[in-house]
Design a protein around this motif. Structure first.
Motif, PDB file in Angstrom:
ATOM      1  N   GLU A   1       0.831  -1.274  -0.278  1.00 50.10           N
ATOM      2  CA  GLU A   1       0.180  -0.176  -0.067  1.00 50.10           C
ATOM      3  C   GLU A   1       0.890   1.469   0.039  1.00 50.10           C
ATOM      4  O   GLU A   1       0.195   2.797  -0.135  1.00 50.10           O
ATOM      5  N   MET A   2       1.857   1.337   0.187  1.00 54.56           N
ATOM      6  CA  MET A   2       3.100   2.425   0.840  1.00 54.56           C
ATOM      7  C   MET A   2       2.939   3.084  -1.095  1.00 54.56           C
ATOM      8  O   MET A   2       2.566   3.918  -0.236  1.00 54.56           O
ATOM      9  N   TYR A   3       2.723   3.174  -2.101  1.00 56.08           N
ATOM     10  CA  TYR A   3       3.212   3.528  -3.240  1.00 56.08           C
ATOM     11  C   TYR A   3       1.930   4.603  -3.753  1.00 56.08           C
ATOM     12  O   TYR A   3       1.924   5.688  -3.962  1.00 56.08           O
ATOM     13  N   THR A   4       1.006   3.728  -3.450  1.00 56.41           N
ATOM     14  CA  THR A   4      -0.541   4.539  -3.780  1.00 56.41           C
ATOM     15  C   THR A   4      -1.833   4.884  -1.942  1.00 56.41           C
ATOM     16  O   THR A   4      -1.906   6.013  -3.330  1.00 56.41           O
ATOM     17  N   ARG A   5      -1.012   4.481  -1.408  1.00 53.59           N
ATOM     18  CA  ARG A   5      -1.530   5.058  -0.318  1.00 53.59           C
ATOM     19  C   ARG A   5      -2.829   5.004  -0.452  1.00 53.59           C
ATOM     20  O   ARG A   5      -3.955   5.900   0.213  1.00 53.59           O
ATOM     21  N   ARG A   6      -3.116   3.327  -0.825  1.00 51.39           N
ATOM     22  CA  ARG A   6      -4.935   3.128  -0.247  1.00 51.39           C
ATOM     23  C   ARG A   6      -4.440   2.012   0.688  1.00 51.39           C
ATOM     24  O   ARG A   6      -4.227   1.079  -0.423  1.00 51.39           O
TER      25      ARG A   6
END
Length: 322
Positions: free
Chosen positions: A129-134
Motif C-alpha cells: 500500500e505504500m506507493y498508492t496510499r490506498r
C-alpha cells in the motif's frame, strides 16, 4: 524543556556515530548543549558507550506491518510475506502471544534505562500500500488495536514513566482526527499517557507543502485543531520533510501497484518520503514556541558523527533566528 537528539545502539550508530569511543556521547551532548538522548535499544545495552545519565527517553521497537499478525489473518500475512518462514523472520515467531511477550520484554528493557518517557508508534500499513496510499484498514481500526495491545503490555512500565504516542502518515495516529487522539488517552489504562508530535511525519500527511514555512503553518493548523488535547503533547520530534513531489510521482508511476515490497524497496521509499532533515529557518522556532514541549528531540537520519553534528548545528541555529 529537555533538549535531546536521537541515537540507537544498532551497529550503524555504534560504529559510525560513537565509533566505539566511550567519550563520544558525552562530547556530542556537551558540544551541542544537549540534555541527553532519546535512545532506541536494538541490542544489549553497553552502559559505557550509553551512560544511563544521558538517556532521557526510549523509543520502542516497531513493526510497520502488524495488525494482520495480531488478528491471526493468515491469508493477509501470506499475501504480504509469501511464506511462514518469512512471517517468522519478521515477527520472531508464528504465535501472536509470543510476539506480545516480546513487546513486554522491550518495555522491561526500556524501563531498565530509567527514562522519563517511552515512545510508541501508532500506525500500520502493508508494504503493498505504500506507493498508492490506498490502505486496507483505517485509522479507527488501528487505534482500536493499539489500545488493546497497549493495555496488555503497558503494566510492566513503572508508573513514573510517560507513555507517548507518536504520529505517522500511515493509518493510525495522524492527528487529522482529534477524537482518535483523545481515544488513545481515555481508553488506554496506563495512567501517564500523552503524545510525541513528529513534525516531519505530520508534514508527510500533506502533499501540497512547498517549503518550511508551509510546513510550520500546517503543523500550527493541526496543533491548534487538537484544542485541549494539545496540552498532552509532551514531546516534539523536530525535523522537516517536504516530500510531496516525490510522493505524488510515486503514486502516479505506481497507480496500479498492489504487490508487496521487498525490505530494500520499502526502506528506500520510506527514506525518500520521511526525510528527517533539519529545519534551516525560523519555522522551527515558531513550532517550538507554539507547543512549548517538555522534550525537544532533534531527530535525524544520520550517516556519520559529522553528519549528525552538522544537522544539529543547522537546526539549533534555526532555533535562534528569532
Amino acid at each position: 524543556m529537555l533538549e535531546l537528539t536521537n541515537l540507537s545502539n544498532a551497529d550503524c550508530d555504534v560504529e559510525s556515530i560513537l565509533q566505539n569511543d566511550p567519550n563520544a556521547l558525552a562530547d556530542i551532548v556537551q558540544a551541542h548543549h544537549l540534555d541527553g538522548i532519546e535512545f532506541m535499544r536494538c541490542a544489549p545495552w553497553n552502559r559505557v558507550l550509553y551512560p544511563p545519565a544521558y538517556i532521557k527517553g526510549v523509543h520502542l521497537m516497531f513493526w510497520p506491518v502488524w495488525l494482520d499478525f495480531w488478528r491471526s489473518d493468515r491469508a493477509a500475512l501470506m499475501e504480504e510475506f509469501g511464506s511462514e518462514e518469512n512471517i517468522r523472520a519478521y515477527y520472531g515467531t508464528l504465535d501472536p502471544a509470543v510476539w506480545v511477550e516480546a513487546w513486554r520484554e522491550n518495555l522491561r528493557q526500556a524501563a531498565e534505562c530509567r527514562p522519563q518517557y517511552v515512545v510508541f508508534h501508532v500506525a500500520h500499513n502493508r508494504t503493498s500500500e505504500m506507493y498508492t496510499r490506498r490502505f486496507a484498514v483505517g485509522d479507527e481500526e488501528v487505534v482500536a488495536a493499539v489500545v488493546a495491545l497497549v493495555n496488555e503490555i503497558a503494566p510492566v512500565l513503572p508508573e513514573n514513566c510517560k507513555l507517548l504516542f507518536e504520529n505517522l502518515w500511515w493509518p493510525g495516529l495522524t492527528f487529522q482526527k482529534p477524537h482518535l487522539a483523545e481515544r488513545l488517552l481515555t481508553r488506554v489504562s496506563y495512567p501517564h499517557t500523552g503524545f510525541m508530535l513528529d513534525t516531519g511525519h505530520l508534514m508527510n500527511t500533506n502533499l501540497d507543502l512547498r517549503d518550511e514555512a508551509d510546513g510550520a503553518a500546517y503543523v500550527e493548523q493541526i496543533y491548534y485543531g487538537l484544542g485541549e488535547l494539545g496540552r498532552y503533547v509532551y514531546g516534539v520530534h523536530l525535523h522537516q520533510s517536504i516530500s510531496g513531489v516525490y510522493t505524488r510521482e510515486m503514486m502516479r508511476r505506481h497507480a496500479d501497484w498492489n504487490a508487496p515490497l521487498g525490505w530494500r524497496a520499502a526502506m528506500d521509499y520510506v527514506m525518500h518520503v520521511d526525510l528527517h532533515q533539519p529545519f534551516q529557518t525560523d519555522a522551527a522556532r515558531r513550532i517550538v514556541d507554539m507547543i512549548a514541549p517538555m522534550y525537544l528531540v532533534h531527530e535525524f537520519q544520520h550517516r556519520s558523527r559529522e553528519d549528525l553534528e552538522n544537522k544539529l548545528n543547522i537546526q539549533q541555529t534555526s532555533l535562534l533566528t528569532l
